[in-house]
Scaffold this motif. Structure first.
Motif, short mmCIF file in Angstrom:
data_model
loop_
_atom_site.label_atom_id
_atom_site.label_comp_id
_atom_site.label_asym_id
_atom_site.label_seq_id
_atom_site.Cartn_x
_atom_site.Cartn_y
_atom_site.Cartn_z
N THR A 48 -8.47 4.99 9.12
CA THR A 48 -9.37 4.22 8.25
C THR A 48 -9.97 3.06 9.05
O THR A 48 -11.18 2.88 9.09
CB THR A 48 -8.60 3.67 7.04
OG1 THR A 48 -7.87 4.73 6.42
CG2 THR A 48 -9.55 3.02 6.04
N THR A 49 -9.10 2.27 9.65
CA THR A 49 -9.57 1.15 10.47
C THR A 49 -8.46 0.63 11.39
O THR A 49 -7.27 0.88 11.14
CB THR A 49 -10.11 0.00 9.59
OG1 THR A 49 -10.81 -0.94 10.41
CG2 THR A 49 -9.00 -0.73 8.86
N TYR A 99 0.81 -1.23 0.00
CA TYR A 99 0.00 0.00 0.00
C TYR A 99 0.84 1.28 0.00
O TYR A 99 0.28 2.37 0.07
CB TYR A 99 -0.95 0.01 1.20
CG TYR A 99 -1.98 -1.09 1.15
CD1 TYR A 99 -3.11 -0.98 0.34
CD2 TYR A 99 -1.84 -2.25 1.91
CE1 TYR A 99 -4.06 -1.98 0.29
CE2 TYR A 99 -2.79 -3.26 1.87
CZ TYR A 99 -3.90 -3.12 1.06
OH TYR A 99 -4.84 -4.12 1.01
N SER A 140 -12.10 0.59 3.19
CA SER A 140 -11.79 1.68 2.26
C SER A 140 -12.95 1.99 1.35
O SER A 140 -12.91 2.99 0.62
CB SER A 140 -10.56 1.34 1.42
OG SER A 140 -9.49 0.96 2.26
N ASN A 141 -13.98 1.16 1.35
CA ASN A 141 -15.12 1.37 0.44
C ASN A 141 -16.00 2.55 0.88
O ASN A 141 -16.10 2.83 2.04
CB ASN A 141 -15.98 0.12 0.36
CG ASN A 141 -15.35 -0.93 -0.53
OD1 ASN A 141 -14.55 -0.58 -1.41
ND2 ASN A 141 -15.64 -2.20 -0.29
N LYS A 176 -14.80 1.18 13.67
CA LYS A 176 -13.53 1.01 12.93
C LYS A 176 -12.69 -0.08 13.55
O LYS A 176 -11.54 0.14 13.93
CB LYS A 176 -12.73 2.32 12.97
CG LYS A 176 -13.37 3.47 12.24
CD LYS A 176 -12.50 4.70 12.36
CE LYS A 176 -13.08 5.84 11.53
NZ LYS A 176 -12.25 7.05 11.66
N GLN A 235 -9.62 -3.50 2.44
CA GLN A 235 -10.48 -3.33 1.26
C GLN A 235 -11.89 -2.91 1.68
O GLN A 235 -12.45 -1.95 1.15
CB GLN A 235 -10.52 -4.67 0.50
CG GLN A 235 -11.21 -4.60 -0.84
CD GLN A 235 -10.43 -3.71 -1.79
OE1 GLN A 235 -9.19 -3.73 -1.79
NE2 GLN A 235 -11.14 -2.91 -2.58
N GLN A 236 -12.42 -3.64 2.65
CA GLN A 236 -13.79 -3.38 3.11
C GLN A 236 -13.89 -1.99 3.76
O GLN A 236 -14.86 -1.27 3.51
CB GLN A 236 -14.18 -4.46 4.13
CG GLN A 236 -15.67 -4.55 4.32
CD GLN A 236 -16.04 -5.84 5.04
OE1 GLN A 236 -15.17 -6.54 5.58
NE2 GLN A 236 -17.31 -6.16 5.06
N GLU A 260 -9.79 -6.85 5.05
CA GLU A 260 -10.38 -5.85 5.97
C GLU A 260 -10.13 -4.44 5.48
O GLU A 260 -11.00 -3.57 5.56
CB GLU A 260 -9.82 -6.01 7.39
CG GLU A 260 -10.38 -7.20 8.15
CD GLU A 260 -11.90 -7.16 8.29
OE1 GLU A 260 -12.49 -6.06 8.24
OE2 GLU A 260 -12.50 -8.24 8.43
#
Ligand SMILES: Nc1ncnc2c1ncn2[C@@H]1O[C@H](COP(=O)(O)OP(=O)(O)O)[C@@H](O)[C@H]1O
Ligand SMILES: [Mg+2]
Length: 192
Positions: free
Chosen positions: A109-110, A25, A191-192, A166, A188-189, A186
């Motif tokens: 983000t998470t 990333y 970031s949506n 988060k 990916q999910q 995770e």
């Protein structure tokens, strides 16, 4: 921006997974443990004070690690994002991080937590201690104290992010590639 908190007790695999995540990333890796160990190696005042605590398995004061993170955010203004590894370790640190990121017009983000039982943690850390040169990895008593400090002061940080929606827990036992794939899913999910 992708700002990930990689969470879990000592030996959970945060450093191992961070190395893979920064490549995939293009993130800047901020490990407060690594930053403190380089202060110790350089023999700075901060390093000397930190070492006394770290050698007892205790956390370094919030203002010290928050200050280090603040400097690193300042130095890396053009980063694509950050992995926070070993930070935040207390709820006040998590609150401070939210404020710092807001000043840079971004946010977490998470948080991904790596779940590993105490027996496996001890096994991994003693093994790591054979090659890492880390004095805090070399005896079982000290490892137990670090895990206790984690359970007392750091585990509540998971609730802080959970309240914000988060938080994801991932099984940290097993194949390193499989764990990596789960973390990426995770991200990916989130970031949506
Ligand atoms: N999935 C895994 N299975 C077995 N050992 C692992 C795994 N992930 C990491 N390790 C090992 O466990 C030790 C601690 O990992 P590390 O990434 O340094 O943890 P942390 O940064 O969370 O303290 C290292 O020796 C590493 O090689
Ligand atoms: Mg580490």
């Amino acid at each position: 921006m992708l700002n990930l908190v990689l969470f879990g007790p000592p030996g959970a695999g945060k450093g191992t997974q961070s190395e893979k995540l920064i490549l995939k990333y293009n993130l800047v890796h901020l490990s407060t443990g690594d930053l403190l160990r380089s202060q110790i190696a350089a023999g700075t005042e901060l390093g000397l004070r930190a070492k006394q605590l770290m050698d007892q398995g205790l956390l370094v004061p919030d203002e010290v690690v928050i200050g280090m993170i603040e400097n690193k955010l300042q130095e890396n203004q053009s980063a694509a994002g950050f992995i926070f590894d070993g930070f935040p370790r207390t709820v006040p640190q998590a609150e401070a991080l939210d404020q710092l990121l807001a000043q840079h017009n971004t946010q977490i983000t998470t948080m991904v937590a790596l779940v590993v039982d105490d027996e496996e943690l001890t096994r991994r850390l003693l093994l790591r201690g054979q090659t890492s040169g880390r004095p805090d990895d070399q005896n079982e008593e000290l490892i137990r104290r670090r895990v206790k400090e984690y359970n007392d002061k750091t585990a509540p940080v998971a609730g802080y992010y959970n309240q914000q929606g988060k938080f994801a827990a991932i099984d940290g036992i097993g194949n390193i590639e499989t764990i990596f794939d789960h973390i990426c899913a995770e991200i990916q999910q989130a970031s949506n």
